[in-house]
Design an enzyme around this catalytic site. Structure first.
Site, PDB file in Angstrom:
ATOM      1  N   ASN A 215     -55.189 -20.881  -8.564  1.00  0.00           N
ATOM      2  CA  ASN A 215     -54.869 -22.132  -9.531  1.00  0.00           C
ATOM      3  C   ASN A 215     -56.895 -22.295  -9.436  1.00  0.00           C
ATOM      4  OD1 ASN A 215     -54.850 -24.468 -11.249  1.00  0.00           O
ATOM      5  ND2 ASN A 215     -55.255 -25.863  -9.267  1.00  0.00           N
TER       6      ASN A 215
ATOM      7  N   THR B   3     -49.334  14.395 -11.494  1.00  0.00           N
ATOM      8  CA  THR B   3     -48.506  13.722 -12.850  1.00  0.00           C
ATOM      9  C   THR B   3     -48.142  14.180 -14.050  1.00  0.00           C
ATOM     10  OG1 THR B   3     -49.550  11.786 -11.413  1.00  0.00           O
ATOM     11  CG2 THR B   3     -48.544  11.153 -13.707  1.00  0.00           C
TER      12      THR B   3
ATOM     13  N   LYS C  43     -47.489  16.035 -17.462  1.00  0.00           N
ATOM     14  CA  LYS C  43     -47.723  15.774 -19.229  1.00  0.00           C
ATOM     15  C   LYS C  43     -47.359  16.576 -19.712  1.00  0.00           C
ATOM     16  CE  LYS C  43     -50.847  12.963 -16.262  1.00  0.00           C
ATOM     17  NZ  LYS C  43     -51.158  10.991 -16.347  1.00  0.00           N
TER      18      LYS C  43
ATOM     19  N   LYS D 124     -47.614  12.340 -20.848  1.00  0.00           N
ATOM     20  CA  LYS D 124     -47.085  10.859 -19.822  1.00  0.00           C
ATOM     21  C   LYS D 124     -46.399  10.558 -20.583  1.00  0.00           C
ATOM     22  CE  LYS D 124     -50.764   8.705 -19.083  1.00  0.00           C
ATOM     23  NZ  LYS D 124     -51.907   7.262 -19.257  1.00  0.00           N
TER      24      LYS D 124
ATOM     25  N   LYS E  28     -44.213  13.844 -10.329  1.00  0.00           N
ATOM     26  CA  LYS E  28     -44.109  12.135 -10.594  1.00  0.00           C
ATOM     27  C   LYS E  28     -44.055  11.850 -11.761  1.00  0.00           C
ATOM     28  CE  LYS E  28     -47.797   8.656 -10.155  1.00  0.00           C
ATOM     29  NZ  LYS E  28     -48.233   7.917 -11.637  1.00  0.00           N
TER      30      LYS E  28
ATOM     31  N   ASP F 227     -45.345   8.557 -14.732  1.00  0.00           N
ATOM     32  CA  ASP F 227     -46.364   8.094 -15.492  1.00  0.00           C
ATOM     33  C   ASP F 227     -46.189   7.097 -14.945  1.00  0.00           C
ATOM     34  OD1 ASP F 227     -48.512   7.117 -17.437  1.00  0.00           O
ATOM     35  OD2 ASP F 227     -48.797   8.888 -16.034  1.00  0.00           O
ATOM     36  N   GLU F 228     -47.149   5.974 -14.525  1.00  0.00           N
ATOM     37  CA  GLU F 228     -46.630   4.757 -14.668  1.00  0.00           C
ATOM     38  C   GLU F 228     -46.256   4.258 -15.820  1.00  0.00           C
ATOM     39  OE1 GLU F 228     -50.616   5.247 -15.165  1.00  0.00           O
ATOM     40  OE2 GLU F 228     -49.912   5.823 -14.080  1.00  0.00           O
TER      41      GLU F 228
ATOM     42  N   HIS G 135     -47.360   2.314  -7.534  1.00  0.00           N
ATOM     43  CA  HIS G 135     -48.921   2.856  -8.682  1.00  0.00           C
ATOM     44  C   HIS G 135     -49.304   1.084  -8.903  1.00  0.00           C
ATOM     45  CE1 HIS G 135     -51.515   3.926 -11.916  1.00  0.00           C
ATOM     46  NE2 HIS G 135     -50.489   4.672 -11.744  1.00  0.00           N
TER      47      HIS G 135
ATOM     48  N   HIS H 102     -51.760   4.209  -4.796  1.00  0.00           N
ATOM     49  CA  HIS H 102     -52.768   4.678  -5.043  1.00  0.00           C
ATOM     50  C   HIS H 102     -53.665   4.059  -5.070  1.00  0.00           C
ATOM     51  CE1 HIS H 102     -50.884   7.199  -8.429  1.00  0.00           C
ATOM     52  NE2 HIS H 102     -50.050   7.225  -8.212  1.00  0.00           N
TER      53      HIS H 102
ATOM     54  N   SER I  33     -55.934  10.187  -6.555  1.00  0.00           N
ATOM     55  CA  SER I  33     -55.410  10.490  -8.084  1.00  0.00           C
ATOM     56  C   SER I  33     -56.616  10.129  -9.448  1.00  0.00           C
ATOM     57  CB  SER I  33     -54.123  10.211  -8.194  1.00  0.00           C
ATOM     58  OG  SER I  33     -53.100  10.351 -10.073  1.00  0.00           O
TER      59      SER I  33
END
EC number: 4.1.1.39
Length: 475
Positions: free
Chosen positions: A123, A173, A175, A177, A201, A203-204, A294, A327, A379
């Protein structure tokens, strides 16, 4: 005759508004071992004394409100109130201060990062007394640390599970992605792992989209893992992203990963939320799964120097909530991170006991008692030429993750993985022989490239790539 309501002024109660500093600024206070301590960087509004602004933060994160209330007399404010116990000006900044606030332990639910953050940062950041406010650090007392499970397994258990020692772990990661079909995705995973990487991995952004539903991805990735393990004789992993729209769906995906026999799952802990993350961490410990974290959305919270919350606080919260990897920036790549600051919170992730060190942004000594450590993941925009610096900066207990730095290899994914593995082992060997990675790094990579065509090709592709921007994340 109807009864009338009579308002009486109770003993010791006087209605109205009074300055926060009269109650919540206590420079004489001696902090207790059980207090949760917070360091806030605050910029008061013009005309607001720093003592009032600091006291307002202490009040609004504990027992205070904007006016005196009669129910104050029904509790012990002296026991439960937060206290601003010290204020120091920030060197080189006008009208900016570090306010130190002590919170009594009884204000917080045991084992709940959600409640911890709701109280301390929930807050106060919109409060008018401060123009800007940033939480720089927290001291979590051992008595509160012990109420958390923390990481599902920790660094040593992970190394034992993977049977990999004496070097950084290597990842990639996948790609692009977004947009790959599940079968093509699995193929990319297989090529990277058979080339020598330890992990690949999600990707997020990858959850369960129309082009690739989660179950299809899990199945093809599991096939890729088992095939690459059979060919290389090494244990392999892929961070299967279990993040979902509901906690129930997330747990279902994690359970499916366990049934398939894969070693690790993944969660986007800030967008997914701390309650969901803690539940997943408990599930992972109970079911033998490693948990990769992540930090998607972190820069919304921590990138501004004067307002928000420093990532070292988010990192501490993650260690409490639970995760085996997180990360943590690279120092040398495309993503944010100053060396001293980054190493400060890397130590907070890995070590059992960290001394106060303001030169690295560590405001408080932190004792994690028996809580397991977390592997930092480097990364973002890194490639083989960065390997010496990454090895020197992060050491063995880390994950070095090359996305484009693997998949962008001119000969394909597997040669890209080979290049990274060769570069890593060359750097580890050189370090173990006593060579200076910071000074001799490029020479070490060139020497290794003479007997590795895959590494030589990677060196040629990325020899001119640099990300030279001024860092925002400074002391």
């Amino acid at each position: 005759m109807s009864p009338q309501t009579e308002t009486k002024t109770g003993v010791g109660f006087k209605a109205g508004v009074k300055d926060y500093r009269l109650t919540y600024y206590t420079p004489e206070y001696e902090t207790k071992e059980t207090d949760i301590l917070a360091a806030f960087r605050m910029t008061p509004q013009p005309g607001v004394p720093p003592e009032e602004a600091g006291a307002a933060v202490a009040a609004e994160s504990s027992t205070g409100t904007w006016t005196t209330v009669w129910t104050d007399g029904l509790t012990s404010l002296d026991r439960y109130k937060g206290r601003c116990y010290d204020i120091e000006p920030v060197a080189g900044e006008e009208n900016q201060y570090i306010a130190y606030v002590a919170h009594p332990l009884d204000l917080f639910e045991e084992g709940s990062v959600t409640n911890l953050f709701t109280s301390i940062v929930g807050n106060v950041f919109g409060f008018k007394a401060s123009r800007a406010l940033r939480l720089e650090d927290l001291r979590i007392p051992p008595s509160y640390v012990k109420t958390f499970q923390g990481p599902p397994h920790g660094i040593q258990v992970e190394r034992d599970k993977l049977n990999k020692y004496g070097r950084p772990l290597l990842g990639c990661t996948i790609k692009p992605k977004l947009g790959l079909s599940a079968k093509n995705y699995g193929r990319a995973v297989y090529e990277c792992l058979r080339g020598g990487l330890d992990f690949t991995k999600d990707d997020e952004n990858v959850n369960s989209q129309p082009f690739m539903r989660w179950r299809d991805r899990f199945l093809f990735v599991a096939e890729a893992l088992f095939k690459s393990q059979a060919e290389t004789g090494e244990i392999k992993g892929h961070y299967l992203n279990a993040t979902a729209g509901t906690s129930e769906e997330m747990m279902k995906r994690a359970a499916c990963a366990r049934e398939l026999g894969v070693p690790i799952v993944m969660h986007d802990y800030l967008t997914g939320g701390f309650t969901a993350n803690t539940s997943l961490a408990h599930h992972c410990r109970d079911n033998g799964l490693l948990l990769h974290i992540h930090r998607a959305m972190h820069a919304v919270i921590d990138r501004q120097k004067n307002h928000g919350m420093h990532f070292r606080v988010s990192a501490k919260a993650l260690r409490l909530s639970g995760g085996d990897h997180i990360h943590a920036g690279t120092v040398v790549g495309k993503l944010e991170g100053e060396r001293d600051v980054t190493l400060g919170f890397v130590d907070l992730l890995r070590d059992d006991y960290i001394e106060k060190d303001r030169s690295r942004g560590v405001y408080f000594t932190q004792d994690w008692v028996s809580l397991p450590g977390v592997l930092p993941v480097a990364s973002g925009g890194i490639h083989v030429w960065h390997m010496p610096a990454l090895t020197e900066i992060f050491g063995d207990d880390s994950v070095l993750q090359f996305g484009g730095g693997t998949l962008g290899h001119p000969w394909g994914n597997a040669p890209g993985a080979v290049a990274n593995r060769v570069a890593s082992e060359a750097c580890v060997q050189a370090r173990n022989e006593g060579r200076d990675l910071a000074r001799e790094g490029n020479e070490i990579i060139r020497e290794a490239a003479k007997w590795s065509p895959d590494l030589a090709a990677a060196c040629e592709v990325w020899k001119e790539i640099k990300f030279e921007y001024e860092t925002m994340n400074t002391l």
